[in-house]
Design a protein around this motif. Structure first.
Motif, PDB file in Angstrom:
ATOM      1  N   VAL A  53      12.569   0.709   0.027  1.00  0.00           N
ATOM      2  CA  VAL A  53      13.973   0.866   0.399  1.00  0.00           C
ATOM      3  C   VAL A  53      14.059   1.899   1.509  1.00  0.00           C
ATOM      4  N   THR A  54      14.903   1.639   2.504  1.00  0.00           N
ATOM      5  CA  THR A  54      15.029   2.564   3.628  1.00  0.00           C
ATOM      6  C   THR A  54      16.480   2.659   4.088  1.00  0.00           C
ATOM      7  N   ASN A  55      16.803   3.781   4.712  1.00  0.00           N
ATOM      8  CA  ASN A  55      18.089   3.925   5.388  1.00  0.00           C
ATOM      9  C   ASN A  55      17.916   3.983   6.899  1.00  0.00           C
ATOM     10  N   VAL A  56      16.709   3.579   7.375  1.00  0.00           N
ATOM     11  CA  VAL A  56      16.423   3.513   8.799  1.00  0.00           C
ATOM     12  C   VAL A  56      16.892   2.160   9.320  1.00  0.00           C
ATOM     13  N   ALA A  57      17.704   2.179  10.344  1.00  0.00           N
ATOM     14  CA  ALA A  57      18.243   0.932  10.886  1.00  0.00           C
ATOM     15  C   ALA A  57      17.292   0.335  11.915  1.00  0.00           C
ATOM     16  N   GLY A  58      17.311  -0.992  12.000  1.00  0.00           N
ATOM     17  CA  GLY A  58      16.658  -1.649  13.122  1.00  0.00           C
ATOM     18  C   GLY A  58      15.281  -2.219  12.843  1.00  0.00           C
ATOM     19  N   TYR A  59      14.672  -1.988  11.682  1.00  0.00           N
ATOM     20  CA  TYR A  59      13.351  -2.568  11.453  1.00  0.00           C
ATOM     21  C   TYR A  59      13.494  -3.946  10.813  1.00  0.00           C
ATOM     22  N   SER A  60      12.505  -4.799  10.993  1.00  0.00           N
ATOM     23  CA  SER A  60      12.623  -6.177  10.513  1.00  0.00           C
ATOM     24  C   SER A  60      11.610  -6.541   9.437  1.00  0.00           C
ATOM     25  N   GLU A  61      10.379  -6.067   9.545  1.00  0.00           N
ATOM     26  CA  GLU A  61       9.369  -6.420   8.551  1.00  0.00           C
ATOM     27  C   GLU A  61       8.369  -5.269   8.382  1.00  0.00           C
ATOM     28  N   LEU A  62       7.700  -5.280   7.237  1.00  0.00           N
ATOM     29  CA  LEU A  62       6.701  -4.271   6.911  1.00  0.00           C
ATOM     30  C   LEU A  62       5.412  -4.971   6.495  1.00  0.00           C
ATOM     31  N   LEU A  63       4.340  -4.218   6.558  1.00  0.00           N
ATOM     32  CA  LEU A  63       3.018  -4.711   6.158  1.00  0.00           C
ATOM     33  C   LEU A  63       2.546  -3.924   4.940  1.00  0.00           C
ATOM     34  N   LEU A  64       2.113  -4.612   3.896  1.00  0.00           N
ATOM     35  CA  LEU A  64       1.526  -3.986   2.710  1.00  0.00           C
ATOM     36  C   LEU A  64       0.037  -4.280   2.685  1.00  0.00           C
ATOM     37  N   ILE A  65      -0.766  -3.233   2.575  1.00  0.00           N
ATOM     38  CA  ILE A  65      -2.215  -3.387   2.434  1.00  0.00           C
ATOM     39  C   ILE A  65      -2.646  -2.727   1.130  1.00  0.00           C
ATOM     40  N   ALA A  66      -3.454  -3.423   0.365  1.00  0.00           N
ATOM     41  CA  ALA A  66      -4.023  -2.864  -0.863  1.00  0.00           C
ATOM     42  C   ALA A  66      -5.536  -3.014  -0.806  1.00  0.00           C
ATOM     43  N   HIS A  67      -6.248  -1.938  -1.099  1.00  0.00           N
ATOM     44  CA  HIS A  67      -7.705  -2.022  -1.165  1.00  0.00           C
ATOM     45  C   HIS A  67      -8.194  -1.283  -2.395  1.00  0.00           C
ATOM     46  N   THR A  68      -9.283  -1.764  -2.921  1.00  0.00           N
ATOM     47  CA  THR A  68      -9.920  -1.150  -4.081  1.00  0.00           C
ATOM     48  C   THR A  68     -11.261  -0.593  -3.634  1.00  0.00           C
ATOM     49  N   ARG A  69     -11.352   0.730  -3.587  1.00  0.00           N
ATOM     50  CA  ARG A  69     -12.570   1.419  -3.145  1.00  0.00           C
ATOM     51  C   ARG A  69     -13.029   0.892  -1.777  1.00  0.00           C
ATOM     52  N   GLN A  70     -12.067   0.774  -0.855  1.00  0.00           N
ATOM     53  CA  GLN A  70     -12.312   0.363   0.522  1.00  0.00           C
ATOM     54  C   GLN A  70     -12.711  -1.104   0.669  1.00  0.00           C
ATOM     55  N   VAL A  71     -12.537  -1.886  -0.362  1.00  0.00           N
ATOM     56  CA  VAL A  71     -12.686  -3.344  -0.255  1.00  0.00           C
ATOM     57  C   VAL A  71     -11.281  -3.929  -0.189  1.00  0.00           C
ATOM     58  N   LEU A  72     -10.929  -4.524   0.949  1.00  0.00           N
ATOM     59  CA  LEU A  72      -9.576  -5.015   1.180  1.00  0.00           C
ATOM     60  C   LEU A  72      -9.271  -6.167   0.226  1.00  0.00           C
ATOM     61  N   LYS A  73      -8.138  -6.066  -0.466  1.00  0.00           N
ATOM     62  CA  LYS A  73      -7.758  -7.067  -1.464  1.00  0.00           C
ATOM     63  C   LYS A  73      -6.484  -7.816  -1.101  1.00  0.00           C
ATOM     64  N   VAL A  74      -5.509  -7.106  -0.519  1.00  0.00           N
ATOM     65  CA  VAL A  74      -4.218  -7.708  -0.244  1.00  0.00           C
ATOM     66  C   VAL A  74      -3.745  -7.250   1.127  1.00  0.00           C
ATOM     67  N   ALA A  75      -3.200  -8.171   1.905  1.00  0.00           N
ATOM     68  CA  ALA A  75      -2.538  -7.842   3.164  1.00  0.00           C
ATOM     69  C   ALA A  75      -1.368  -8.807   3.326  1.00  0.00           C
ATOM     70  N   ILE A  76      -0.144  -8.290   3.189  1.00  0.00           N
ATOM     71  CA  ILE A  76       1.049  -9.144   3.182  1.00  0.00           C
ATOM     72  C   ILE A  76       2.097  -8.550   4.120  1.00  0.00           C
ATOM     73  N   LYS A  77       2.761  -9.401   4.886  1.00  0.00           N
ATOM     74  CA  LYS A  77       3.938  -9.005   5.640  1.00  0.00           C
ATOM     75  C   LYS A  77       5.183  -9.596   4.978  1.00  0.00           C
ATOM     76  N   ALA A  78       6.261  -8.795   4.970  1.00  0.00           N
ATOM     77  CA  ALA A  78       7.511  -9.273   4.382  1.00  0.00           C
ATOM     78  C   ALA A  78       8.681  -8.760   5.206  1.00  0.00           C
TER      79      ALA A  78
END
Length: 799
Positions: A279-304
């Protein structure tokens, strides 16, 4: 190429392919791997090998004078699979001031990855830190090292004074989920209430506004940890008040509150899914990127995309690795905005069943135990260690084991109270684990270096061949580092061992000594213009330390008799079994030849008529060496056998394994003190140096007393790799052995570091009970080739 560059290329070739494969194959399909943050993440991981160490000790409480036994489990930091990159492990015992009181190094080669420490009678009573690390791990700081608290009591010596924490020693930490508080946005705040030694404290707390209104209240769930919801309002200041049971009030300012920003919330969305809301109160942004890694092994990369300032990500739990994972939210420009940790308890660990053991035994009775290892109801081979020790109120409570350390403790910063609780099945375990993730920071990874595409600076090479002795060469006149200066490191006596290398631009020089075992002495010197340079040998042990406050001990009066029993047991073992306690297994591959191998010719001087000068000996008997006079001084040259002429360059001349800076000085020797001369009559390339032959002189005493050595030599007592000490446990198979009057009061009843089950996952262990009556506990820990951990325990009584 320097040894550092060679090390980097070596392990990168081995691990790079594996790392890239697992990292890319585990990414969810929503995002292509061409995303810039993902590319930077992958590029960073190509340069970094992570190692983990776990030590299984035979127990947690010792009396001074006892032997401390340990088994090292050495794994990679990604998948917890056994590693064979570093070959040397360093082990320290630190006192409460973080000063080392004991050091040792062991080999990490299979079958040698265990060791012992003799606890001296000079130790004071108190808590100590046992830590372990490789040379490569020193590149990442002492927080990466393995640490374990031990209690050591010296009944024969006045111990440390017992201190009581003062009223001001309780602290309160407040940590917003995601990292930020933003005005007008609700946040979850994790908190930790603990004393000066990291132990949780129960207390009631309140969030008070500047208008003295109570806007939130909180109390820990477990171990001083908890969380609460809070929404900071515009233009208001807040503080936290903590009321302790003794009436003390602790005041704490809240973390800074941003006028604009991002707030992150993670929660379960059913049994199989996580919901991450930003949640944000910053105006003007459209999408964010979520990255999840387990011990530096990349598991999830999603834009929403956002919807009225709210962005939601749904993550399938099956995509997240087991253990600690890091969730980071990035802006569209690739800047990290907020972050939090999540723990997924391992679903598959090895089950160890014990059979054949009973609940009680008589003194000196044989105890036979069968161990059966299975994974998902299938028998599996596994390597394990097992300790059987006397268990009473003196054994310091410490629920750390290989399972909770590798999966949890090794990936969190700071002290974790009762780590075994988070692997139990209690009703509050899930909530307590989430609180733990909120208040503990990630120590093994941060994004700063990733986003800058910076090359990690590795000062310490991986010891993939064996031990590396490090030194520094300086100019005697100026004290400045000396670059590109060749140096010798000698391990004298029989067989003589010599190493050579050149210094780098910082004056640092590294000698790959490989298999140097036991206590001894090393001699360092510059190989050219030795009088102009000084060579110093550095300690191989880390002088950096992580902040660990060790609680004082407070032994009750009722423990006095138990301590006396422990002390008597220790002293009895040393009196009656000292020879058996000091048996070692020397490595089978120890070389018996000098560094140059088999010489071309050996002259045993007792086989010839003895002369009174070395000049006569060499002229008459050693045909490969020509003695001549130049400028009024006797000199020597080595014969080139192939060309039938003498070399113009200087040969390498050694006495009892020590190179002589002035080769012609050997002519001053008393030949009656020399037993043999070994000759290499050909050009010899050794490291960065080329010699016009080698002449090695060995004295009868083999202690280089036959000549005055160059004063620029640096002689250092140097403890090499520890030879494996053999654990001693008496056997009572016959009636005569059982009737022996030799007392048996062992405090550690049995220890074996190398149990290997067969293909069916089965192993049989046997040992004998002691004369000391009481309760005993057996602890079994292990690891298979796929990184699955095994932990089991059983107890019995000796009547």
């Amino acid at each position: 190429m320097t040894c550092f560059e060679w090390n980097a290329r070596f392990f990168l070739k081995v691990w790079l392919t594996i790392l890239i494969f697992f990292s890319l194959s585990d990414i969810q399909a929503q995002l292509p791997a061409a995303e810039p943050v993902v590319q930077k993440f992958q590029a960073f991981n190509k340069k970094t090998l992570q190692e983990k160490i776990y030590l299984h000790t035979d127990k947690n409480f010792y009396v001074a004078g006892e032997l401390l036994w340990f088994k090292a489990y050495y794994v990679d930091g990604w998948f917890h699979e056994p590693l064979q990159v570093s070959k040397i492990l360093y082990v320290d015992l630190l006192d409460k001031q973080n000063n080392p009181v004991l050091h040792t190094m062991i080999s990490l080669r299979p079958g040698q990855d265990n060791g012992s420490l003799q606890l001296p009678l000079s130790l004071n009573s108190g808590r100590y830190q046992l830590r372990a690390y490789t040379n490569w791990m020193k590149n990442f700081g002492p927080e990466f090292f393995f640490h374990k608290q031990l209690l050591i009591v010296n009944p024969l010596k006045a111990g440390d004074s017992v201190s009581v924490p003062t009223k001001g020693s309780v602290s309160l930490d407040l940590l917003p989920e995601g990292g930020h508080l933003v005005r007008g946005l609700e946040s979850r705040i994790g908190f930790a209430i603990h004393d000066a030694y990291g132990k949780g404290v129960d207390a009631e707390g309140f969030i008070i506004s500047a208008a003295h209104d109570t806007v939130a209240r909180f109390r820990p769930l477990k171990f001083g940890l908890g969380s609460f919801l809070f929404t900071p309002q515009p233009q208001l200041a807040y503080s936290a008040l903590l009321f302790l049971s003794d009436g003390t009030v602790v005041k704490k300012e809240l973390p800074s509150i941003d006028e604009q920003g991002y707030v992150m919330k993670l929660k379960d969305d059913g049994p199989d899914r996580l919901r991450i809301t930003v949640v944000t109160n910053v105006a003007g942004y459209s999408e964010l990127l979520l990255i999840a890694h387990t011990r530096q092994v990349l598991k999830v990369a999603i834009k929403a995309r956002s919807n009225n300032g709210v962005t939601e990500f749904l993550v399938d739990k099956s995509k997240i690795g087991e253990g600690v994972s890091q969730f980071t939210v990035f802006s569209n420009e690739g800047q990290p905005l907020c972050e939090r940790l999540y723990f997924k308890r391992p679903a598959e660990n090895i089950l160890i069943k014990t059979s054949g053991n009973r609940a009680d035994y008589r003194s000196r009775e044989k105890i036979e135990v069968q161990l059966d290892a299975s994974l998902n109801n299938k028998n599996v081979p596994v390597q394990m260690s097992m300790a059987v020790f006397r268990n009473d109120s003196l054994q310091m409570e410490n629920s750390m084991d290989i399972e909770n350390y590798l999966w949890l403790g090794s990936d969190l910063a700071g002290y974790i109270e009762a780590p075994g609780f988070y692997f139990s099945d209690g009703a509050d375990v899930g909530e307590a684990t989430d609180n733990l993730m909120l208040v503990h920071g990630w120590r093994r990874f941060n994004w700063e270096g990733v986003l800058k595409n910076s090359q990690p600076a590795y000062l310490y090479p991986a010891e993939y061949n064996g031990h590396i002795i490090n030194g520094r060469i300086t100019e005697k006149a100026s004290g400045r580092p000396a670059e590109n200066v060749a140096a010798f490191l000698s391990v004298p006596f029989s067989p003589s061992v010599l190493f050579s290398n050149r210094s780098d631009n910082k004056g640092l020089v590294h000698f790959d000594v490989t298999n140097y075992y036991g206590a001894g002495e090393v001699v360092a010197q510059a190989s050219e213009k030795s009088a102009a340079y000084r060579v110093d040998i550095n300690s191989p042990y880390s002088d950096a330390s992580a902040a660990h406050n060790l609680a004082p001990i407070n032994l009750s009066a009722r423990t006095k008799d138990m301590l006396e029993d422990y002390s008597i047991g220790m002293q009895t073992e040393h009196i009656y079994s000292s020879e058996q306690l000091n048996r070692y297994e020397r490595p089978l591959f120890t070389d018996t030849l000098p560094f140059y191998g088999k010489p071309d010719r050996i002259y045993y001087l007792d086989a010839f008529t003895r002369f009174t000068t070395m000049e006569e000996v060499l002229r008459e008997y050693v045909r490969e060496i020509n003695v001549f006079t130049r400028s009024g001084k006797l000199r020597m040259k080595m014969l080139n056998e192939e060309k039938r002429e003498f070399y113009e360059d200087n040969m390498l001349v050694m006495l009892d394994g020590i190179p002589l800076a002035d080769p012609d000085k050997i002519l001053q020797l008393d030949p009656l003190k020399i037993r043999k001369v070994e000759i290499i009559s050909r050009a010899y390339v050794y490291g960065p140096l080329i010699f016009a032959g080698i002449a090695s002189f060995t004295s009868y005493k083999n202690n280089f007393e036959a000549v005055e050595l160059d004063p620029s030599l640096i002689r250092v007592d140097y403890e090499g790799i520890q030879m494996n000490r053999v654990f001693y446990a008496p056997v009572y198979e016959t009636a005569e052995q059982k009737a022996s009057r030799k007392p048996d009061f062992r405090n550690t009843l049995f220890w074996t570091p190398d149990i290997k089950t067969d293909a069916s996952g089965r192993a049989k262990i046997s040992f004998y009970s002691t004369d000391q009556k009481g309760k005993y506990t057996a602890v079994i820990q292990g690891l298979d080739q796929s990184g699955h951990t095994a932990v089991s325990a059983f107890s019995f009584v000796v009547n």
